[in-house]
Design an enzyme around this catalytic site. Structure first.
Site, short mmCIF file in Angstrom:
data_model
loop_
_atom_site.label_atom_id
_atom_site.label_comp_id
_atom_site.label_asym_id
_atom_site.label_seq_id
_atom_site.Cartn_x
_atom_site.Cartn_y
_atom_site.Cartn_z
N LYS A 78 -0.16 -9.62 0.04
CA LYS A 78 0.16 -8.58 -0.94
C LYS A 78 1.57 -8.79 -1.49
O LYS A 78 1.81 -8.65 -2.68
CB LYS A 78 0.03 -7.18 -0.29
CG LYS A 78 -1.35 -6.90 0.31
CD LYS A 78 -2.47 -7.07 -0.70
CE LYS A 78 -3.82 -6.73 -0.07
NZ LYS A 78 -4.94 -7.13 -0.96
N ASP A 111 0.00 -9.94 -10.55
CA ASP A 111 -1.46 -9.86 -10.37
C ASP A 111 -2.21 -9.21 -11.53
O ASP A 111 -3.17 -8.43 -11.30
CB ASP A 111 -1.79 -9.13 -9.06
CG ASP A 111 -1.20 -9.80 -7.84
OD1 ASP A 111 -0.57 -10.86 -7.98
OD2 ASP A 111 -1.37 -9.26 -6.73
N GLU A 143 -2.92 -12.86 -6.92
CA GLU A 143 -3.42 -12.76 -5.54
C GLU A 143 -4.71 -13.56 -5.47
O GLU A 143 -5.73 -13.18 -6.07
CB GLU A 143 -3.70 -11.29 -5.15
CG GLU A 143 -4.17 -11.19 -3.71
CD GLU A 143 -4.41 -9.76 -3.23
OE1 GLU A 143 -4.11 -8.80 -3.96
OE2 GLU A 143 -4.92 -9.61 -2.09
N CYS A 165 0.43 -4.47 -4.15
CA CYS A 165 1.18 -5.72 -4.31
C CYS A 165 2.53 -5.53 -4.98
O CYS A 165 3.49 -6.25 -4.68
CB CYS A 165 0.32 -6.74 -5.06
SG CYS A 165 -1.07 -7.29 -4.05
N LYS A 209 -0.44 -16.24 -4.45
CA LYS A 209 0.00 -15.67 -3.17
C LYS A 209 -1.20 -15.21 -2.35
O LYS A 209 -2.09 -14.54 -2.87
CB LYS A 209 0.98 -14.52 -3.43
CG LYS A 209 0.41 -13.35 -4.21
CD LYS A 209 1.48 -12.31 -4.44
CE LYS A 209 0.99 -11.09 -5.18
NZ LYS A 209 -0.07 -10.35 -4.51
N THR A 261 -1.45 -3.74 -8.08
CA THR A 261 -1.42 -2.30 -8.21
C THR A 261 -0.08 -1.78 -7.68
O THR A 261 0.52 -2.39 -6.79
CB THR A 261 -2.59 -1.63 -7.44
OG1 THR A 261 -2.45 -1.94 -6.04
CG2 THR A 261 -3.92 -2.07 -7.94
N GLN A 263 16.40 8.83 -2.17
CA GLN A 263 17.56 8.56 -1.32
C GLN A 263 18.53 7.58 -1.98
O GLN A 263 19.00 6.62 -1.35
CB GLN A 263 17.09 8.01 0.04
CG GLN A 263 16.15 8.96 0.78
CD GLN A 263 15.74 8.41 2.13
OE1 GLN A 263 16.54 8.33 3.05
NE2 GLN A 263 14.48 8.02 2.23
C1 C5J Z 1 -3.02 -5.91 -5.60
C2 C5J Z 1 -4.78 -5.13 -4.17
N1 C5J Z 1 -2.73 -6.87 -6.46
N2 C5J Z 1 -4.63 -3.86 -4.53
N3 C5J Z 1 -4.09 -6.11 -4.78
O1 C5J Z 1 -2.37 -4.89 -5.55
O2 C5J Z 1 -5.57 -5.41 -3.30
#
Ligand code: C5J
Length: 226
Positions: A133, A25, A73, A163, A130, A159, A203
């Site tokens: 997410k 993204d 996205e 995603c 897509k 981010t 972990q």
């Molecule tokens: C992504 C979002 N790509 N933060 N989208 O993380 O809405």
């Protein structure tokens, strides 16, 4: 077999021919000043900061013969792939499909949905649109990775906690060995990025590994061979 000895929480081994880099993204609407993310009041600087390192990672992956696979996205113009549970969230004045600063928000084909030119795919590299997410939900990604014979996945993009993390968890549950490039992923919220990196490698690598782009480059250049 190659190894990233300095990966966290411990050394990460991978077969380059069975590894793909997933670039998530890296779209104008999330990263550019004047895009959708900025219009929502987010500081895009932490996302802009990873563009050069992500470009370096992509170049190193291509040079080493890894597959590079992109995601975006975005939704179809009629929003038939956007459930109300997603459509009705966020800022009421700036919803998916509304007119935004770079065309209709998160709609395929609009300028804001484009990948930044600095990290854009080259001809032949798959771009997976897509609606969710996670990149495995309602997409052909799983079948593509199976056809390509991939077992290990490097992750980058934005981010980190949305995603990228969602996709990494989906991949981990599907049996892939996952590694997140620490300085080629970004969040509007630096504390969320830090927490995500920590929870991924907690972990004993419960979701996967993390490493810097320099550490990945070293392994791809052969210096990390065992
Ligand atoms: C992504 C979002 N790509 N933060 N989208 O993380 O809405």
């Amino acid at each position: 077999m190659a190894v990233i000895s300095a990966a966290r929480p411990f050394a990460y081994c991978f077969e380059p021919a069975a590894t793909a880099l997933i670039v998530i993204d890296m779209q104008r609407d999330f990263i550019e000043e004047g895009g959708f993310g900025a219009a929502l009041g987010n500081d895009v600087l932490p996302l802009r900061a990873i563009v050069p390192t992500t470009a370096r990672l992509i170049a190193a992956a291509r040079k080493a013969g890894l597959s590079v696979i992109y995601t975006r996205e975005c939704h179809s113009p009629d929003l038939s792939d956007c459930p109300p549970a997603k459509l009705n969230r966020g800022a009421p004045a700036l919803r998916i499909g509304d007119p935004g600063p770079m065309g209709r928000i998160l709609i395929a084909g609009e300028p804001g949905a484009d990948i930044l030119p600095e990290v854009a795919p080259v001809p032949g590299e798959p771009v997976i649109d897509k609606p969710g997410k996670g990149a495995f939900h309602a997409t052909p990604l799983a079948g593509l990775l199976e056809r390509l014979g991939k077992q290990s996945l490097f992750f980058s993009g934005v981010t980190t906690e949305v995603c990228v993390q969602t996709t990494m968890r989906e991949a981990n549950d599907r049996g892939f060995e996952c590694l997140l490039a620490e300085d080629a992923t970004g969040s509007y919220f630096p504390e969320f990025k830090a927490a995500t990196l920590a929870m991924i490698r907690a972990q004993g690598a419960i979701v996967g590994w993390t490493a810097t782009v320099a550490e990945i480059e070293e392994a791809l250049n052969g210096q990390g061979d065992r």
